[in-house]
Design a protein around this motif. Structure first.
Motif, PDB file in Angstrom:
ATOM      1  N   LYS A  23       0.826  -1.207   0.000  1.00 20.28           N
ATOM      2  CA  LYS A  23       0.000   0.000   0.000  1.00 20.28           C
ATOM      3  C   LYS A  23       0.859   1.256   0.000  1.00 20.28           C
ATOM      4  O   LYS A  23       0.530   2.242  -0.637  1.00 20.28           O
ATOM      5  CB  LYS A  23      -0.922   0.007   1.222  1.00 20.28           C
ATOM      6  CG  LYS A  23      -2.067  -0.992   1.143  1.00 20.28           C
ATOM      7  CD  LYS A  23      -3.009  -0.817   2.323  1.00 20.28           C
ATOM      8  CE  LYS A  23      -4.200  -1.757   2.209  1.00 20.28           C
ATOM      9  NZ  LYS A  23      -5.136  -1.580   3.349  1.00 20.28           N
ATOM     10  N   THR A  25       1.357   3.717   2.107  1.00 17.58           N
ATOM     11  CA  THR A  25       0.474   4.863   2.354  1.00 17.58           C
ATOM     12  C   THR A  25       1.231   6.176   2.516  1.00 17.58           C
ATOM     13  O   THR A  25       0.664   7.247   2.298  1.00 17.58           O
ATOM     14  CB  THR A  25      -0.382   4.604   3.609  1.00 17.58           C
ATOM     15  OG1 THR A  25       0.484   4.256   4.705  1.00 17.58           O
ATOM     16  CG2 THR A  25      -1.353   3.458   3.372  1.00 17.58           C
ATOM     17  N   LYS A 121       0.394   3.705  -8.652  1.00 12.89           N
ATOM     18  CA  LYS A 121      -0.049   3.961  -7.277  1.00 12.89           C
ATOM     19  C   LYS A 121      -1.559   4.052  -7.312  1.00 12.89           C
ATOM     20  O   LYS A 121      -2.127   5.039  -7.777  1.00 12.89           O
ATOM     21  CB  LYS A 121       0.560   5.266  -6.754  1.00 12.89           C
ATOM     22  CG  LYS A 121       0.285   5.545  -5.271  1.00 12.89           C
ATOM     23  CD  LYS A 121       1.128   4.652  -4.387  1.00 12.89           C
ATOM     24  CE  LYS A 121       1.132   5.107  -2.933  1.00 12.89           C
ATOM     25  NZ  LYS A 121      -0.180   4.962  -2.275  1.00 12.89           N
ATOM     26  N   THR A 123      -3.656   2.800  -4.492  1.00 14.94           N
ATOM     27  CA  THR A 123      -4.315   2.620  -3.196  1.00 14.94           C
ATOM     28  C   THR A 123      -4.987   3.888  -2.690  1.00 14.94           C
ATOM     29  O   THR A 123      -5.704   3.846  -1.695  1.00 14.94           O
ATOM     30  CB  THR A 123      -3.296   2.127  -2.157  1.00 14.94           C
ATOM     31  OG1 THR A 123      -2.132   2.971  -2.202  1.00 14.94           O
ATOM     32  CG2 THR A 123      -2.883   0.702  -2.431  1.00 14.94           C
TER      33      THR A 123
END
Length: 281
Positions: A23, A25, A121, A123
């Protein structure tokens, strides 16, 4: 004298960089591109100013607002400010297509050193956006709503297979368990944990059904069917090669991976990078 006669066809892969899968983040598309491109340039032992051209492969399909992400590579160094940067999109083969374009540029003699980047990307977006975006690569399903994307399409393939050959649930669980077991030794893997066959085969709160019969951890994520497309869709399994056992069909769809390796470089999503140098005098 032609370029081929003068320099030959050799293209050297002189450096590479790679991020972890996951992920991520705390990372953005920009930070991933800058990270791996910087690594590749350093690994190649060159300066950014020696790069003549940049190719970035990214499958966007509406999942990213920025439609010109190849410009993000210019953030690596001010020395790249005037270097041509081109985005290449070819569904799951976007990274490989960018690499091919870089190779052609070297062979054509328009560049001596090329930086190739593959980055994704997703997520940040919801399942509906990602699902619909991924289906943008499917001839029949493009433009339709979906929360499962290609997982749903692969689930339909698995269902048709089960009607002909019987349940594949345990087999898929075993393959997934093997993949997770191998991931323990891969520093770039998203999940570096041996989950075991029992866990991968069993539907649970931690291993829910994503698209029947495919589970979150109980399906081989990199297994993809070999499909021949007829006009307006349709799936036809290729015949069994001569001399192979079977009933005129492959016993299981050929599996493939989103990445491939060479001695000095790896091309894979979500965000690898290569610096490719033409061995000119």
């Amino acid at each position: 004298m032609s370029l081929q006669e003068q320099f030959g066809k050799d293209v050297l892969l002189t450096g590479w960089g790679h991020s972890r899968f996951g992920k991520l983040t705390d990372e953005t598309l920009e930070s991933l591109i800058v990270q791996v491109a910087t690594e590749a340039i350093s690994n190649a032992g060159i300066e950014p100013g020696q790069i003549d051209e940049i190719f970035l492969g990214q499958f966007n399909s509406g999942m990213m607002p920025l439609a010109f992400p190849s410009s993000l590579a210019l953030q690596v160094s001010p020395d790249l400010a005037n270097v041509p940067a081109t985005r290449v999109e070819n569904a799951c083969a976007s990274g490989s297509a960018a690499f091919q374009q870089g190779t052609k540029s070297l062979l054509a003699g328009t560049a001596k050193t090329v930086l190739v980047i593959g980055a994704e990307k997703m997520t940040h977006a919801g399942a509906d956006v990602v699902g619909a975006g991924l289906l943008g690569a499917d001839y029949d399903m493009a433009g339709k709503a979906s929360t499962t994307g290609f997982t749903g399409l692969f689930a339909e393939v698995a269902k048709h297979y089960e009607k002909r050959y019987g349940s594949v649930s345990d087999v898929l669980g075993s393959i997934a368990a093997k993949n997770h077991r191998n991931g323990v030794d891969n520093p770039y893997a998203q999940l570096r944990k041996d989950l075991g066959e029992e866990f991968c085969r069993t539907v649970s709160d931690k291993n829910p059904m994503v698209a029947d019969p495919l589970r979150r951890y109980g399906s081989p994520a990199l297994a993809t069917p070999t499909i021949s497309f007829r006009p307006r869709g349709g799936i036809r399994w290729p015949s069994t090669p001569p001399g192979c056992p079977g009933s005129g069909r492959w016993p299981w769809p050929a599996s493939g991976s989103t990445s491939w390796t060479s001695p000095k470089c790896t091309i894979a999503s979500p965000s690898p990078s290569c610096s490719c140098t033409r061995p000119w005098a």
